[in-house]
Structures are given as C-alpha cells and as structure tokens.
Design a protein around this motif. Structure first.
Motif, PDB file in Angstrom:
ATOM      1  N   PRO A 292      45.249  33.887  27.659  1.00  0.00           N
ATOM      2  CA  PRO A 292      45.640  34.651  28.845  1.00  0.00           C
ATOM      3  C   PRO A 292      44.419  35.220  29.550  1.00  0.00           C
ATOM      4  CG  PRO A 292      46.124  35.879  26.847  1.00  0.00           C
ATOM      5  CD  PRO A 292      45.674  34.504  26.420  1.00  0.00           C
ATOM      6  N   ALA A 293      44.499  35.266  30.861  1.00  0.00           N
ATOM      7  CA  ALA A 293      43.400  35.828  31.650  1.00  0.00           C
ATOM      8  C   ALA A 293      43.477  37.347  31.598  1.00  0.00           C
ATOM      9  CB  ALA A 293      43.497  35.342  33.084  1.00  0.00           C
ATOM     10  N   PRO A 294      42.336  38.010  31.691  1.00  0.00           N
ATOM     11  CA  PRO A 294      42.354  39.476  31.712  1.00  0.00           C
ATOM     12  C   PRO A 294      42.945  39.977  33.018  1.00  0.00           C
ATOM     13  CG  PRO A 294      40.159  38.663  32.179  1.00  0.00           C
ATOM     14  CD  PRO A 294      41.001  37.472  31.817  1.00  0.00           C
ATOM     15  N   GLY A 295      43.383  41.208  33.020  1.00  0.00           N
ATOM     16  CA  GLY A 295      43.850  41.829  34.252  1.00  0.00           C
ATOM     17  C   GLY A 295      45.328  41.670  34.512  1.00  0.00           C
TER      18      GLY A 295
ATOM     19  N   SER B   5      34.667  34.215  41.874  1.00  0.00           N
ATOM     20  CA  SER B   5      35.120  33.140  40.985  1.00  0.00           C
ATOM     21  C   SER B   5      34.159  31.957  40.994  1.00  0.00           C
ATOM     22  CB  SER B   5      36.528  32.671  41.357  1.00  0.00           C
ATOM     23  OG  SER B   5      36.509  31.924  42.556  1.00  0.00           O
ATOM     24  N   CYS B   6      33.330  31.873  42.023  1.00  0.00           N
ATOM     25  CA  CYS B   6      32.303  30.822  42.112  1.00  0.00           C
ATOM     26  C   CYS B   6      30.950  31.320  41.621  1.00  0.00           C
ATOM     27  CB  CYS B   6      32.180  30.345  43.558  1.00  0.00           C
ATOM     28  SG  CYS B   6      33.680  29.647  44.224  1.00  0.00           S
TER      29      CYS B   6
ATOM     30  N   MET C 283      38.163  45.674  40.795  1.00  0.00           N
ATOM     31  CA  MET C 283      38.247  45.830  39.345  1.00  0.00           C
ATOM     32  C   MET C 283      39.242  46.925  38.961  1.00  0.00           C
ATOM     33  SD  MET C 283      34.211  45.180  38.464  1.00  0.00           S
ATOM     34  CE  MET C 283      34.249  46.213  37.050  1.00  0.00           C
ATOM     35  N   THR C 284      39.291  47.977  39.735  1.00  0.00           N
ATOM     36  CA  THR C 284      40.262  49.044  39.480  1.00  0.00           C
ATOM     37  C   THR C 284      41.682  48.538  39.708  1.00  0.00           C
ATOM     38  OG1 THR C 284      38.666  50.733  40.131  1.00  0.00           O
ATOM     39  CG2 THR C 284      40.995  51.357  40.173  1.00  0.00           C
ATOM     40  N   LYS C 285      41.889  47.841  40.822  1.00  0.00           N
ATOM     41  CA  LYS C 285      43.237  47.369  41.170  1.00  0.00           C
ATOM     42  C   LYS C 285      43.778  46.339  40.191  1.00  0.00           C
ATOM     43  CE  LYS C 285      42.992  48.278  46.133  1.00  0.00           C
ATOM     44  NZ  LYS C 285      43.004  47.673  47.487  1.00  0.00           N
ATOM     45  N   ILE C 286      42.934  45.425  39.716  1.00  0.00           N
ATOM     46  CA  ILE C 286      43.428  44.372  38.814  1.00  0.00           C
ATOM     47  C   ILE C 286      43.303  44.753  37.342  1.00  0.00           C
ATOM     48  CG2 ILE C 286      43.042  42.538  40.500  1.00  0.00           C
ATOM     49  CD1 ILE C 286      40.547  41.704  38.876  1.00  0.00           C
ATOM     50  N   SER C 287      42.836  45.954  37.084  1.00  0.00           N
ATOM     51  CA  SER C 287      42.758  46.502  35.719  1.00  0.00           C
ATOM     52  C   SER C 287      41.825  45.722  34.801  1.00  0.00           C
ATOM     53  CB  SER C 287      44.157  46.583  35.095  1.00  0.00           C
ATOM     54  OG  SER C 287      45.006  47.366  35.874  1.00  0.00           O
TER      55      SER C 287
ATOM     56  N   ARG D 162      32.582  42.919  35.478  1.00  0.00           N
ATOM     57  CA  ARG D 162      32.449  41.860  36.486  1.00  0.00           C
ATOM     58  C   ARG D 162      32.852  40.506  35.887  1.00  0.00           C
ATOM     59  NH1 ARG D 162      28.968  41.444  41.034  1.00  0.00           N
ATOM     60  NH2 ARG D 162      28.606  39.273  41.585  1.00  0.00           N
ATOM     61  N   THR D 163      32.503  40.296  34.633  1.00  0.00           N
ATOM     62  CA  THR D 163      32.857  39.043  33.962  1.00  0.00           C
ATOM     63  C   THR D 163      34.364  38.880  33.871  1.00  0.00           C
ATOM     64  OG1 THR D 163      30.806  39.126  32.690  1.00  0.00           O
ATOM     65  CG2 THR D 163      32.566  37.707  31.842  1.00  0.00           C
ATOM     66  N   GLU D 164      35.071  39.941  33.492  1.00  0.00           N
ATOM     67  CA  GLU D 164      36.534  39.875  33.436  1.00  0.00           C
ATOM     68  C   GLU D 164      37.121  39.619  34.819  1.00  0.00           C
ATOM     69  OE1 GLU D 164      37.789  43.530  31.605  1.00  0.00           O
ATOM     70  OE2 GLU D 164      37.744  42.650  29.610  1.00  0.00           O
ATOM     71  N   ALA D 165      36.551  40.229  35.838  1.00  0.00           N
ATOM     72  CA  ALA D 165      37.024  39.999  37.206  1.00  0.00           C
ATOM     73  C   ALA D 165      36.812  38.545  37.603  1.00  0.00           C
ATOM     74  CB  ALA D 165      36.318  40.937  38.177  1.00  0.00           C
ATOM     75  N   ALA D 166      35.673  37.975  37.226  1.00  0.00           N
ATOM     76  CA  ALA D 166      35.394  36.570  37.532  1.00  0.00           C
ATOM     77  C   ALA D 166      36.367  35.647  36.802  1.00  0.00           C
ATOM     78  CB  ALA D 166      33.957  36.226  37.170  1.00  0.00           C
ATOM     79  N   LEU D 167      36.657  35.951  35.538  1.00  0.00           N
ATOM     80  CA  LEU D 167      37.636  35.156  34.786  1.00  0.00           C
ATOM     81  C   LEU D 167      39.022  35.265  35.406  1.00  0.00           C
ATOM     82  CD1 LEU D 167      36.525  35.967  31.131  1.00  0.00           C
ATOM     83  CD2 LEU D 167      36.353  33.762  32.303  1.00  0.00           C
TER      84      LEU D 167
END
Length: 105
Positions: free
Chosen positions: A27-30, A50-51, A77-81, A85-90
């Motif tokens: 599962p993806a984070p967030g 993402s790129c 990052m706050t909105k998607i929990s 930065r790595t988790e946001a990219a994933l």
C-alpha cells in the motif's frame, strides 16, 4: 534434485500464500481520499514530485520561487498525511492517474 530447487519446494509447500503476497503491491503511504482537498497548483507540484523533481526544478517548471514550491510541498504533505518528501513522492507515483484525472474532472 538440486539444493536450490529443494529450498524453492520447501517455501512453496510451507508458505503457499507467500507467492501471492509477493505479487501484490504494498500500500502507498498517505490518504488517497485527500487528493480532492489539493488545489490545482498543489496537484501540479505533486505530479512533478512523482518525477523526482527538486524544489528548484518545480519552481522553474511552474514559474514560481523555490521557496513557494517548498511551501506547496509542506501543505501537500499535511493534507495527504505523510511525514516526508519521499513518502509524498511514493504517494504521487502510486496515485498518479487519480491526481491527473482529478485535475481534468
């Protein structure tokens, strides 16, 4: 029978569901439901992330300051929990299609 094939058989016999688990994507984070909370600009920033774009690259591509790109990422990052930065990219990579479609819907 070779030693390697014996190990494969043992894993297959003892853990039959293991091969299924390995084929499933983790599962993806967030929180994917939070995509709807993102502004159009935040979705653009997330797609560039993402790129593997840096803050500088994001700023140049969107015609904004590097500091503004960083502020957008903090808000995203706050909105998607997610906490990095790595988790946001994933997250962006895993939900790329949803992010793009949301912007055109």
């Amino acid at each position: 029978m070779s030693e390697d094939s014996e190990k494969t058989e043992k894993v297959s016999e003892g853990e039959g569901h293991l091969d299924i688990a390995l084929r499933e994507q983790p599962p993806a984070p967030g929180d994917a439901a939070a995509i709807s909370d993102l502004t159009p600009r935040e979705r653009e920033v997330l797609l560039l992330l993402s790129c593997a774009a840096s803050n500088r690259d994001i700023g140049r591509k969107l015609g904004i300051a590097e500091r503004t790109a960083k502020a957008h990422l903090t808000s995203i990052m706050t909105k998607i929990s997610v906490s990095s930065r790595t988790e946001a990219a994933l997250f962006a990579y895993a939900h790329h299609r949803c992010i793009v479609c949301w912007g055109t819907a």
